[in-house]
Design an enzyme around this catalytic site. Structure first.
Site, PDB file in Angstrom:
ATOM      1  N   CYS A 182      42.744  13.652  -0.208  1.00 37.89           N
ATOM      2  CA  CYS A 182      44.811  13.894   0.826  1.00 37.89           C
ATOM      3  C   CYS A 182      44.803  14.605  -0.743  1.00 37.89           C
ATOM      4  O   CYS A 182      45.071  14.565  -2.469  1.00 37.89           O
ATOM      5  CB  CYS A 182      45.464  12.206   0.193  1.00 37.89           C
ATOM      6  SG  CYS A 182      44.681  11.029   1.603  1.00 37.89           S
ATOM      7  N   ARG A 203      41.699  19.054   1.758  1.00 36.59           N
ATOM      8  CA  ARG A 203      41.626  17.625   0.243  1.00 36.59           C
ATOM      9  C   ARG A 203      42.104  16.973   1.160  1.00 36.59           C
ATOM     10  O   ARG A 203      41.995  15.910   1.779  1.00 36.59           O
ATOM     11  CB  ARG A 203      43.514  17.713  -0.344  1.00 36.59           C
ATOM     12  CG  ARG A 203      42.407  18.520  -1.332  1.00 36.59           C
ATOM     13  CD  ARG A 203      44.329  18.205  -2.489  1.00 36.59           C
ATOM     14  NE  ARG A 203      44.025  17.311  -3.327  1.00 36.59           N
ATOM     15  CZ  ARG A 203      43.368  17.129  -4.203  1.00 36.59           C
ATOM     16  NH1 ARG A 203      42.691  18.249  -4.721  1.00 36.59           N
ATOM     17  NH2 ARG A 203      43.555  15.497  -4.904  1.00 36.59           N
ATOM     18  N   TRP A 241      43.392  12.436   4.063  1.00 35.86           N
ATOM     19  CA  TRP A 241      41.401  11.913   4.060  1.00 35.86           C
ATOM     20  C   TRP A 241      41.538  10.917   4.612  1.00 35.86           C
ATOM     21  O   TRP A 241      41.530  10.002   3.458  1.00 35.86           O
ATOM     22  CB  TRP A 241      41.201  12.854   3.263  1.00 35.86           C
ATOM     23  CG  TRP A 241      39.412  12.993   3.799  1.00 35.86           C
ATOM     24  CD1 TRP A 241      39.004  13.652   4.355  1.00 35.86           C
ATOM     25  CD2 TRP A 241      38.398  11.338   3.381  1.00 35.86           C
ATOM     26  NE1 TRP A 241      37.310  13.065   4.648  1.00 35.86           N
ATOM     27  CE2 TRP A 241      37.316  11.929   3.868  1.00 35.86           C
ATOM     28  CE3 TRP A 241      38.737  10.542   2.059  1.00 35.86           C
ATOM     29  CZ2 TRP A 241      36.035  11.380   3.881  1.00 35.86           C
ATOM     30  CZ3 TRP A 241      37.342   9.667   2.005  1.00 35.86           C
ATOM     31  CH2 TRP A 241      36.450  10.196   2.950  1.00 35.86           C
ATOM     32  N   ASN A 258      47.616   9.626  -3.221  1.00 36.92           N
ATOM     33  CA  ASN A 258      46.205  10.215  -3.447  1.00 36.92           C
ATOM     34  C   ASN A 258      45.518   9.113  -3.852  1.00 36.92           C
ATOM     35  O   ASN A 258      45.828   9.383  -5.491  1.00 36.92           O
ATOM     36  CB  ASN A 258      46.579  11.740  -3.653  1.00 36.92           C
ATOM     37  CG  ASN A 258      44.713  12.421  -3.822  1.00 36.92           C
ATOM     38  OD1 ASN A 258      44.345  11.878  -3.603  1.00 36.92           O
ATOM     39  ND2 ASN A 258      45.154  12.563  -4.724  1.00 36.92           N
ATOM     40  N   GLY A 259      44.474   8.487  -3.156  1.00 36.36           N
ATOM     41  CA  GLY A 259      43.790   7.650  -4.534  1.00 36.36           C
ATOM     42  C   GLY A 259      43.631   6.441  -3.790  1.00 36.36           C
ATOM     43  O   GLY A 259      43.314   6.642  -2.421  1.00 36.36           O
ATOM     44  N   GLU A 291      20.386  21.948   0.196  1.00 36.71           N
ATOM     45  CA  GLU A 291      20.805  22.663   0.146  1.00 36.71           C
ATOM     46  C   GLU A 291      21.518  23.359   1.602  1.00 36.71           C
ATOM     47  O   GLU A 291      22.387  22.915   2.658  1.00 36.71           O
ATOM     48  CB  GLU A 291      20.887  23.884  -0.808  1.00 36.71           C
ATOM     49  CG  GLU A 291      23.170  24.211  -0.346  1.00 36.71           C
ATOM     50  CD  GLU A 291      24.591  23.444  -0.531  1.00 36.71           C
ATOM     51  OE1 GLU A 291      23.751  22.498  -0.768  1.00 36.71           O
ATOM     52  OE2 GLU A 291      25.200  23.830  -0.619  1.00 36.71           O
ATOM     53  N   LYS A 329      24.288  21.840   4.189  1.00 40.03           N
ATOM     54  CA  LYS A 329      25.068  22.697   5.280  1.00 40.03           C
ATOM     55  C   LYS A 329      25.137  22.941   6.674  1.00 40.03           C
ATOM     56  O   LYS A 329      25.871  22.571   7.196  1.00 40.03           O
ATOM     57  CB  LYS A 329      24.621  24.519   4.265  1.00 40.03           C
ATOM     58  CG  LYS A 329      24.909  25.328   3.146  1.00 40.03           C
ATOM     59  CD  LYS A 329      26.654  25.134   2.948  1.00 40.03           C
ATOM     60  CE  LYS A 329      27.349  24.146   2.210  1.00 40.03           C
ATOM     61  NZ  LYS A 329      27.674  23.826   0.815  1.00 40.03           N
ATOM     62  N   GLU A 382      27.410  19.106   7.822  1.00 39.27           N
ATOM     63  CA  GLU A 382      28.473  18.676   7.438  1.00 39.27           C
ATOM     64  C   GLU A 382      29.206  20.551   8.395  1.00 39.27           C
ATOM     65  O   GLU A 382      30.279  20.046   8.569  1.00 39.27           O
ATOM     66  CB  GLU A 382      29.024  19.309   6.204  1.00 39.27           C
ATOM     67  CG  GLU A 382      28.744  20.783   5.270  1.00 39.27           C
ATOM     68  CD  GLU A 382      28.481  20.659   3.752  1.00 39.27           C
ATOM     69  OE1 GLU A 382      30.287  20.211   4.177  1.00 39.27           O
ATOM     70  OE2 GLU A 382      27.880  21.764   3.035  1.00 39.27           O
ATOM     71  N   HIS A 395       2.957  13.109   4.177  1.00 39.50           N
ATOM     72  CA  HIS A 395       3.111  11.618   4.134  1.00 39.50           C
ATOM     73  C   HIS A 395       4.584  11.200   4.716  1.00 39.50           C
ATOM     74  O   HIS A 395       4.871   9.581   5.153  1.00 39.50           O
ATOM     75  CB  HIS A 395       3.676  11.376   2.593  1.00 39.50           C
ATOM     76  CG  HIS A 395       2.925  11.897   1.952  1.00 39.50           C
ATOM     77  ND1 HIS A 395       1.760  10.994   1.666  1.00 39.50           N
ATOM     78  CD2 HIS A 395       2.895  12.952   0.712  1.00 39.50           C
ATOM     79  CE1 HIS A 395       0.843  11.871   0.808  1.00 39.50           C
ATOM     80  NE2 HIS A 395       1.735  13.220   0.480  1.00 39.50           N
ATOM     81  N   LYS A 411      37.833  19.113   0.580  1.00 41.57           N
ATOM     82  CA  LYS A 411      37.220  19.681  -0.148  1.00 41.57           C
ATOM     83  C   LYS A 411      36.499  19.113  -1.384  1.00 41.57           C
ATOM     84  O   LYS A 411      36.316  19.402  -2.364  1.00 41.57           O
ATOM     85  CB  LYS A 411      38.001  21.003  -0.333  1.00 41.57           C
ATOM     86  CG  LYS A 411      37.275  22.138  -0.858  1.00 41.57           C
ATOM     87  CD  LYS A 411      36.873  23.247  -0.731  1.00 41.57           C
ATOM     88  CE  LYS A 411      35.704  24.645  -1.702  1.00 41.57           C
ATOM     89  NZ  LYS A 411      34.463  23.886  -1.034  1.00 41.57           N
TER      90      LYS A 411
HETATM   91  C1  F6R Z   1      29.457  20.568   0.454  1.00 40.38           C
HETATM   92  C2  F6R Z   1      30.066  19.951  -0.685  1.00 40.38           C
HETATM   93  C3  F6R Z   1      30.060  19.025  -1.124  1.00 40.38           C
HETATM   94  C4  F6R Z   1      30.429  19.193  -2.366  1.00 40.38           C
HETATM   95  C5  F6R Z   1      30.453  17.869  -3.672  1.00 40.38           C
HETATM   96  C6  F6R Z   1      30.767  17.730  -4.709  1.00 40.38           C
HETATM   97  O1  F6R Z   1      29.833  21.604   0.397  1.00 40.38           O
HETATM   98  O2  F6R Z   1      31.068  21.165  -1.213  1.00 40.38           O
HETATM   99  O3  F6R Z   1      28.599  18.374  -0.824  1.00 40.38           O
HETATM  100  O4  F6R Z   1      29.498  20.322  -3.248  1.00 40.38           O
HETATM  101  O5  F6R Z   1      31.775  17.248  -2.383  1.00 40.38           O
HETATM  102  O6  F6R Z   1      32.638  18.507  -5.067  1.00 40.38           O
HETATM  103  P1  F6R Z   1      32.580  19.112  -6.292  1.00 40.38           P
HETATM  104  O7  F6R Z   1      31.705  20.565  -6.385  1.00 40.38           O
HETATM  105  O8  F6R Z   1      33.832  19.370  -5.995  1.00 40.38           O
HETATM  106  O9  F6R Z   1      32.190  17.981  -7.891  1.00 40.38           O
END
Ligand code: F6R
Length: 645
Positions: free
Chosen positions: A2, A27, A81, A107-108, A519, A523, A526, A542, A640
């Site tokens: 948010c 956000r 969010w 926000n929270g 990773e 990617k 998501e 395994h 994000k």
């Molecule tokens: C995936 C992604 C998330 C962030 C995670 C931590 O692409 O961006 O998995 O890596 O939410 O975010 P930060 O780095 O801001 O602590």
């Protein structure tokens, strides 16, 4: 999660509120809303509250504003969010009190909202949403009623007082903003463990959850500290601490927000940010790798120049790294480097797990928090918890030593830890982290080399010639990345249609490339919503190998070095189960024969390979999602900056 904004000044507030929200949409984008207060025609004191909300992205709210308007020079806004309550319009912020004259954005998470709701309902309050936030306007309205009944003047100071009285009732983390139709020329903002900054414009103030919303408005900012409350009027800012004492603090200057949100000619921010990685690397090399220094020696530590106090390196016997998501994958590569290059035992924890089950305290520990946003609630809370429990120890060997790695030095992380490495990747808008991941990796390469130099050969550190060769290769990284991004962009675009019906993908890697396999899987999950798993290649037999058949593609990272042959054998095992094999590997007879499709890599030192192997992972995920027509930059259910637990 948010984003909130609040504006007070002498011009119409709504356009600037919407502009601010546009920069905070990363956000959360489940719904958005604004509330403005306009002087009622002919009225002497109070004004009129105008509230607009819309489900979905900001564009829906903007359309509603264009149709209906929202007059007033004072207002608040929110992009959501969803945490409590579905992403529907009735759960969109702002939330109002029963009279419809007081509005709140938050926000929270208000953790005790259930008991507060029950208490208010018992007093006859009707709730219109399922959110935790809605208790706040009702609590403030109740308090305002009591203060007014005690003959207090109805002015901005009264609103401030009511908010200050209500905040101690709220448990959890929050940033909030409040407007009241009775005071069209004042608004109140407050924060506890969620970010909030005030931007100082000319005769106007804009408050927001994050700096991108302030860039373009002002460069002069006042970040609010934890527990602070502020009253904003066109005349100025009154700042108070959690105890109600007036606080005086000088504003600071915002840096690095010039390159805000511009997609250039790219279809999505994510693709633009993938293409920016050679530049991220070039900037890092220019800043931190001084030209051909002398061989490392105790007198001339020179291979890497990081802006860290020498104290960070002193007396470190172990390292623990706390992070979430992609940042945690960077931390895992970092741990490999710190152990293999510098010989320091290093553990990586999910910050959300560490908070509630921390390992026993050991002396001489360096704790590193990795978060590109610098606002991830779990990472901040885990670091704060570690700091507190170490501060309680009498023995100085247990004293906290905290280092942060972030792309946002002005963030809450920057204020929490005494030592900071800024990865300097520039603003990343795409929700899926790409160039900030590369920046985090580079920070770890720098840190591992710096530690290795200080420990010296013979006491766990590597041969100086090896270090020097690694650093020389790092200097060539920007050019290699440029080549790789350009060549794989089209290659991955051409492959994307093969995944049109795919439901599961397995990513395999070993050693330093195991985190890159994870990773790659993250990617893909998501942004394309395809189920994917990252596995250490040797672990498949395994259990997970049971999943494989012709419908499950396997992406295998195989780079020459300690585990090359092993990974090729593991890939062979997958092939024997009919899996379609995609290799991220150098082109050579072995790989060309084994893999059905090859995403070729230039050969580099195995320790440096994650900096290259991640590029095909990012591009493959991007093109698969784009080919499916998905919203790559704002994938469903994500945000994000994860500022809730
Ligand atoms: C995936 C992604 C998330 C962030 C995670 C931590 O692409 O961006 O998995 O890596 O939410 O975010 P930060 O780095 O801001 O602590």
């Amino acid at each position: 999660m948010c984003g909130i904004v609040a504006l007070i000044g002498s011009r119409e507030a709504a356009p600037q509120l919407l502009e601010g929200l546009r920069h905070l949409e990363y956000r959360g984008y489940d719904s958005a809303g604004i509330a403005t207060v306009a002087l009622a025609a002919g009225a002497t004191g109070g004004g009129q509250l105008h509230c607009l909300k819309a489900e979905g992205k900001l564009i829906n709210l903007t359309a509603r504003y264009e149709a209906l308007g929202a007059p007033g020079q004072c207002g608040i806004g929110h992009t959501r969010w969803a945490t409590h309550g579905k992403p529907e319009e009735r759960n969109a912020h702002p939330h109002l009190d029963g009279s419809g004259r007081l509005a709140v954005v938050q926000n929270g998470i208000i953790e005790n909202h259930r008991s507060l709701r029950e208490e208010l309902q018992a007093e006859g309050v009707t709730f219109l949403s399922d959110t935790d936030t809605e208790v706040i306007p009702h609590l403030i309205a109740r308090r305002l009623g009591l203060l007014q009944a005690a003959d207090q003047a109805t002015d901005a100071a009264l609103l401030l007082r009511a908010v200050q009285d209500v905040l101690p009732l709220l448990q959890g983390a929050y940033a909030l903003a409040v407007v009241w139709a009775e005071v069209p020329s004042g608004l109140v903002v407050a924060r506890k463990q969620a970010p909030l900054l005030i931007g100082l414009g000319e005769g106007e103030f804009l408050c927001a959850s994050d700096t991108p919303a302030l860039a373009g408005f002002t460069r002069t900012i006042l970040p609010m500290e934890d527990g602070e409350v502020a009253l904003l009027t066109p005349l100025g800012i009154e700042l108070y601490d959690a105890q109600g004492a007036r606080v005086q603090r000088s504003p600071s200057l915002l840096s690095g927000t010039e390159h805000v949100a511009d997609k250039r000619s790219f279809r999505h921010f994510m693709l633009k940010e993938i293409h920016e990685q050679p530049e991220t690397a070039a900037l890092w090399v220019a800043r931190h790798l001084p030209e051909d220094g002398p061989l490392p020696s105790p007198e001339g530590l020179s291979l890497v120049a990081l802006p860290l106090d020498e104290e960070v390196y002193e007396n470190v016997e172990r390292i623990q790294i706390l992070a979430c998501g992609t940042s945690r994958h960077a931390a895992q590569v970092g741990a490999h480097l710190l152990e293999q290059l510098a010989g320091i035992p290093t553990s990586v924890y999910y910050a959300s797990e560490f908070r509630y089950s921390p390992p026993p305290l050991v002396p001489h520990m360096l704790t590193i928090g990795v978060t590109q946003s610098g606002e991830t609630a779990d990472t901040l809370a885990a670091l704060a918890m570690e700091q507190e429990r170490r501060q309680l120890m009498a023995d100085p060997a247990f004293a906290p030593k905290l280092l942060g790695i972030t792309n946002r030095p002005e963030s809450s992380l920057g204020r929490l830890v005494p030592h900071l490495l800024d990865i300097g990747a520039g603003i990343e808008v795409g929700v899926a982290a790409t160039k900030t991941f590369l920046g985090q990796l580079l920070a770890f390469y720098g840190l591992a080399v710096a530690f290795a130099e200080r420990r010296g050969h013979g006491s766990g550190g590597p041969d100086p010639q090896r270090l020097r060769a690694l650093v020389a290769e790092l200097r060539g990284l920007p050019a290699l990345l440029q080549q790789l991004v350009e060549s794989h962009d089209q290659r991955c675009a051409d492959l994307a249609h093969l995944f049109a019906e795919t439901q599961d993908v397995i990513f395999l890697g070993r050693g330093i490339n195991y985190p890159i396999a994870m990773e790659g899987a993250l990617k893909l999950k998501e942004i394309s919503y395809i189920h994917a798993e990252g596995y250490p290649a040797g672990e498949m037999k395994h259990g997970p190998i049971a999943l494989l058949d012709a419908r499950v593609p396997v992406v295998s990272i195989a780079v020459p070095g300690t585990v090359f042959e092993k990974v090729l054998s593991n890939a062979q095992e997958a092939k024997a189960r009919d899996a379609q094999l995609i290799g991220v590997a150098p082109a050579c007879p072995d790989t060309e024969q084994l893999f059905d499709l090859l995403l070729p890599l230039p050969e580099v030192d195995e320790l440096l390979s994650p900096l290259l192997t991640v590029i095909p992972m990012q591009l493959l995920s991007y093109h698969i999602a784009a080919h499916r027509g998905l919203d790559v930059d704002q994938p469903r259910n994500l945000a994000k900056s994860v500022t809730v637990e």
